[in-house]
Design a protein around this motif. Structure first.
Motif, short mmCIF file in Angstrom:
data_model
loop_
_atom_site.label_atom_id
_atom_site.label_comp_id
_atom_site.label_asym_id
_atom_site.label_seq_id
_atom_site.Cartn_x
_atom_site.Cartn_y
_atom_site.Cartn_z
N LEU A 203 -17.23 3.28 -1.89
CA LEU A 203 -16.31 2.51 -1.05
C LEU A 203 -15.91 3.29 0.20
CD1 LEU A 203 -14.56 -0.04 -0.69
CD2 LEU A 203 -12.74 1.17 -1.92
N MET A 204 -15.56 4.55 0.02
CA MET A 204 -15.14 5.38 1.16
C MET A 204 -16.33 6.05 1.83
SD MET A 204 -12.00 4.62 0.91
CE MET A 204 -11.26 5.65 2.17
N GLU B 288 -9.53 -2.99 -2.75
CA GLU B 288 -10.45 -2.89 -3.89
C GLU B 288 -9.70 -3.18 -5.19
OE1 GLU B 288 -13.57 0.42 -5.64
OE2 GLU B 288 -11.55 1.07 -5.07
N LYS B 289 -8.51 -2.63 -5.32
CA LYS B 289 -7.73 -2.78 -6.56
C LYS B 289 -7.44 -4.24 -6.88
CE LYS B 289 -3.31 -1.24 -8.60
NZ LYS B 289 -2.68 -2.54 -8.79
N LEU C 184 -7.67 0.28 2.11
CA LEU C 184 -8.96 -0.10 1.53
C LEU C 184 -8.95 0.02 0.02
CD1 LEU C 184 -11.82 -1.04 2.07
CD2 LEU C 184 -12.49 1.34 2.49
N ARG C 185 -8.28 1.04 -0.49
CA ARG C 185 -8.16 1.20 -1.94
C ARG C 185 -7.37 0.04 -2.56
NH1 ARG C 185 -12.07 4.34 -3.73
NH2 ARG C 185 -11.90 6.52 -3.10
N LEU C 186 -6.30 -0.36 -1.87
CA LEU C 186 -5.52 -1.49 -2.37
C LEU C 186 -6.37 -2.75 -2.38
CD1 LEU C 186 -2.97 -2.91 -3.30
CD2 LEU C 186 -2.22 -3.01 -0.91
N ALA D 46 0.83 -1.20 0.00
CA ALA D 46 0.00 0.00 0.00
C ALA D 46 0.86 1.25 0.00
CB ALA D 46 -0.93 -0.01 1.22
N ASP E 188 -18.40 8.44 -3.75
CA ASP E 188 -17.43 7.37 -3.55
C ASP E 188 -18.07 6.36 -2.61
OD1 ASP E 188 -15.32 5.68 -2.80
OD2 ASP E 188 -13.83 7.28 -3.04
N LEU F 5 -1.35 4.01 -1.88
CA LEU F 5 -2.78 3.78 -1.78
C LEU F 5 -3.19 3.55 -0.34
CD1 LEU F 5 -3.44 1.25 -4.70
CD2 LEU F 5 -4.12 3.66 -4.65
N ALA F 6 -4.39 3.99 0.01
CA ALA F 6 -4.95 3.62 1.31
C ALA F 6 -5.19 2.11 1.30
CB ALA F 6 -6.26 4.36 1.55
#
Length: 624
Positions: free
Chosen positions: A600-601, A196-197, A192-194, A184, A598, A189-190
């Motif tokens: 997700l966030m 998701e990725k 949570l973003r990772l 991350a 957004d 990336l945060a």
């Protein structure tokens, strides 16, 4: 003359400028003047300063640590002794410095005992330390491999199985965390973003639910094994035909109502509450379950019940059955004034479970104000109870027909699609049920207080609601005391209060007496847990509101000002702060523009475009 010395754990060289008994002034190889303690100098040499450390490093690289350890004495030794044995001759300054450097840089092999003195590590300690180094090497290789996969967009299986734990309650000592955190950071990336990725978030609700379960249901939402409820005692059969009013998804039917005309012209109102405590012994598996879960947790599309389905089914007020219940009977005059109360523990025949969707079509403000003549089940009883409910509301000092209408929202989720419907708060069927439950909770609270039996009360003063074991006013409701007692299938507070009510009605010693520490502990745990469950429900509702904006393509929502920059989005249970709002009055309507969502966030960005009246006028001018 030059010196080889130690400073801050590393070895350096310098040319002597001056010296005293305890210190030296030297010029370092980088041209800086430094003052040294004589005790930090290991040796002096005359060879060129710039060539000395490179020569020492080359010699040190050739010294095999394992061989050096084997030829070292078992007792404490000075480096000069070992240097002479190792090189087979009196060592040169560079050779001595190389040996010191090698000893100093191998704390697993040699323990430092003083200036220039060392002791070899025991064989067992050395083997353990070397094994640790090898393990760390393998672990770092594993971490590096996982980081590579994550950066390439793949999710290693070992991390997938731990992903929700890594996001919600990470153990920073695990290899999985170290790899995920490193990836991350390297990708900027945060976490949570990772996640998701790399495809680790199946859905936002699933992610939110995982965190909730981890915190409040760490062993899972299932109930495990438990002894079933006990057989009920013999109970008298009530001479009533009761009915309940709930939405279509309600399975935990806690309350029902009945109406009986009396010979003296008065009417007896029955408020019947499900009685799980009659079949759940103290300290039984089921009671432990109640005191562990403390409440049913609700959220759009589902719920986690406080009690297992079979226990709920045994005590829910199901139509077509005579169900065990605690009944509060109120004798009411034709002027809708309660004049007497009576308690009974009995079997209550449940004639019907009325559902909101069907009932509201025929029982609403319009049909009550202008009866179309349509007949429906329990019409007479519902109409009378509604009138009684309005009288109770006036009695509490809360009746205000001029008050702006407030709304409740039903959020339903099916196959990932959300629907949000509005129901006017204070609609006849809602007011009917809520007023009678307020009556039961306040009257039972009064009776318990008069019997000097503690209970779990809700109190409100100075705008703050809190739990207490003694009766105190609830200003918001306009009652002298309010003991939650009408939802024992869904709340531990009501379950506990029902035990206390049973003792009062039967004239027995209560389970919890005044000052009981366990009652305080249950109250504290319930209050915290109930608040946490509500917070989770709000979080899930917030997500589904954002989902609804996107799903329905609502790009220009309208809103109502609550105060300052806080608004309520029209048609949704969604409150948001809108930066940059001009000075507006409470209740003003505004037009907004949706900038981004957004999911997700759980973030939404809205822009103010004008007051609703101004926007409408501008559109009319443009059309003209």
């Amino acid at each position: 003359m030059n010196v080889f010395y130690e400073e801050s754990g590393s070895f350096k060289v310098g040319s002597i400028v001056s010296r005293s008994d305890a210190s030296l002034q030297v010029d370092t190889q980088h041209g800086k003047r430094a003052k040294l303690k004589s005790a930090n100098v290991f040796l002096e040499f005359s060879s060129p300063l710039a060539d000395f450390l490179p020569s020492v490093d080359n010699l040190a690289e050739d010294i095999d640590l394992d061989f050096l350890w084997e030829c070292s004495p078992d007792d404490e030794f000075a480096y000069q002794e070992l240097a002479a044995d190792y090189f087979g001759h009196a060592p040169s300054a560079a050779e001595a410095a190389a040996l010191i450097s090698r000893l100093h840089g191998a704390p697993m092999y040699f323990y430092k005992k003083g200036k220039g003195r060392y002791k070899k590590a025991p064989q067992e300690a050395l083997q353990a330390a070397l094994a640790g180094v090898e393990r760390k090497k393998r672990e770092q290789e594993q971490i590096d491999g996982w980081v590579g996969e994550l950066k390439a967009g793949a999710l290693p299986e070992a991390i997938r199985s731990q992903l929700m734990t890594l996001l919600w309650r990470p153990d920073k000592n695990t290899l999985e965390y170290k790899a995920f955190d490193q990836a991350a950071r390297e990708l900027n990336l945060a976490p949570l973003r990772l996640a998701e990725k790399v495809g680790g978030i199946p859905s936002v609700p699933a992610y939110l639910m995982a965190g909730f379960l981890m915190e409040y249901f760490p062993k899972g939402a299932g109930f495990g094994k438990y002894a079933p409820p006990e057989a009920l005692p013999e109970l008298p059969l009530a001479e009533v035909q009761a009915f309940s009013i709930d939405d279509a998804n309600t399975t935990e039917i806690d309350d029902a109502l009945s109406l009986t005309p009396l010979a003296n012209g008065n009417t007896r109102v029955g408020i019947h509450i499900a009685a799980p405590t009659l079949g759940v012994p103290v300290d039984s598996d089921i009671e432990k379950m109640v005191l562990s879960r403390l409440s049913t947790a609700y959220f759009p599309g589902d719920k986690i019940t406080m009690l297992p389905d079979d226990v709920v089914a045994a005590f829910t007020l199901q139509e077509g059955r005579a169900c065990p219940a605690f009944s509060l009977y109120a004798e009411v005059t034709p002027a809708f004034e309660p004049v007497a109360f009576e308690n009974r523990i009995e079997l209550v025949p449940i004639a019907a479970n009325l559902r909101h969707a069907q009932l509201e079509r025929v029982f609403n403000e319009e049909t009550l104000a202008n009866d179309p003549g349509t007949d429906y089940p329990f019409k007479r009883e519902l109409t009378w109870l509604w009138q009684f409910a309005e009288a109770l509301e006036k009695r509490r000092g809360k009746y205000d027909p001029t008050r702006p209408a407030q709304h409740d929202y039903n959020i339903d989720v099916a196959d990932g699609k959300v629907s949000i419907t509005i129901r006017k708060r204070g609609a006849p069927m809602d007011k009917l049920v809520s007023e009678l439950m307020i009556l039961a909770n306040s009257e039972w609270g009064r009776m318990l207080a008069e019997a000097d039996i503690p209970a779990m009360y809700r109190a409100q003063s100075m705008g703050k609601v809190r739990m207490t074991t003694r009766p105190e006013p609830h200003i918001g409701l306009g009652v002298a005391q309010y003991a939650w007692s009408t939802s024992p299938l869904r709340r531990a507070s009501d379950f506990v209060n029902q035990r206390q009510l049973a003792a009062m009605i039967r004239g027995e010693k209560p389970l919890y007496e005044q000052g009981n520490a366990m009652l305080f502990a249950i109250l504290r745990d319930f209050d915290a847990t109930y608040g946490a469950y509500l917070s989770f429900q709000d979080k899930m509702e917030h997500y589904w509101c954002l989902k609804y904006l996107v799903q329905e393509g609502i790009n220009e929502p309208t809103a109502t000002i609550i105060k300052e920059d806080l608004v309520r989005i029209d048609g949704l249970p969604l409150r948001l702060r809108i930066p940059g709002l001009p000075e507006l009055n409470r209740g003003d309507r505004v037009q907004l523009a949706l900038v981004r969502v957004d999911e997700l966030m759980q973030e939404v960005e809205l822009r103010y475009t004008g007051r609703l009246e101004q926007v409408a006028e501008a559109k009319e001018d443009g059309e003209a």
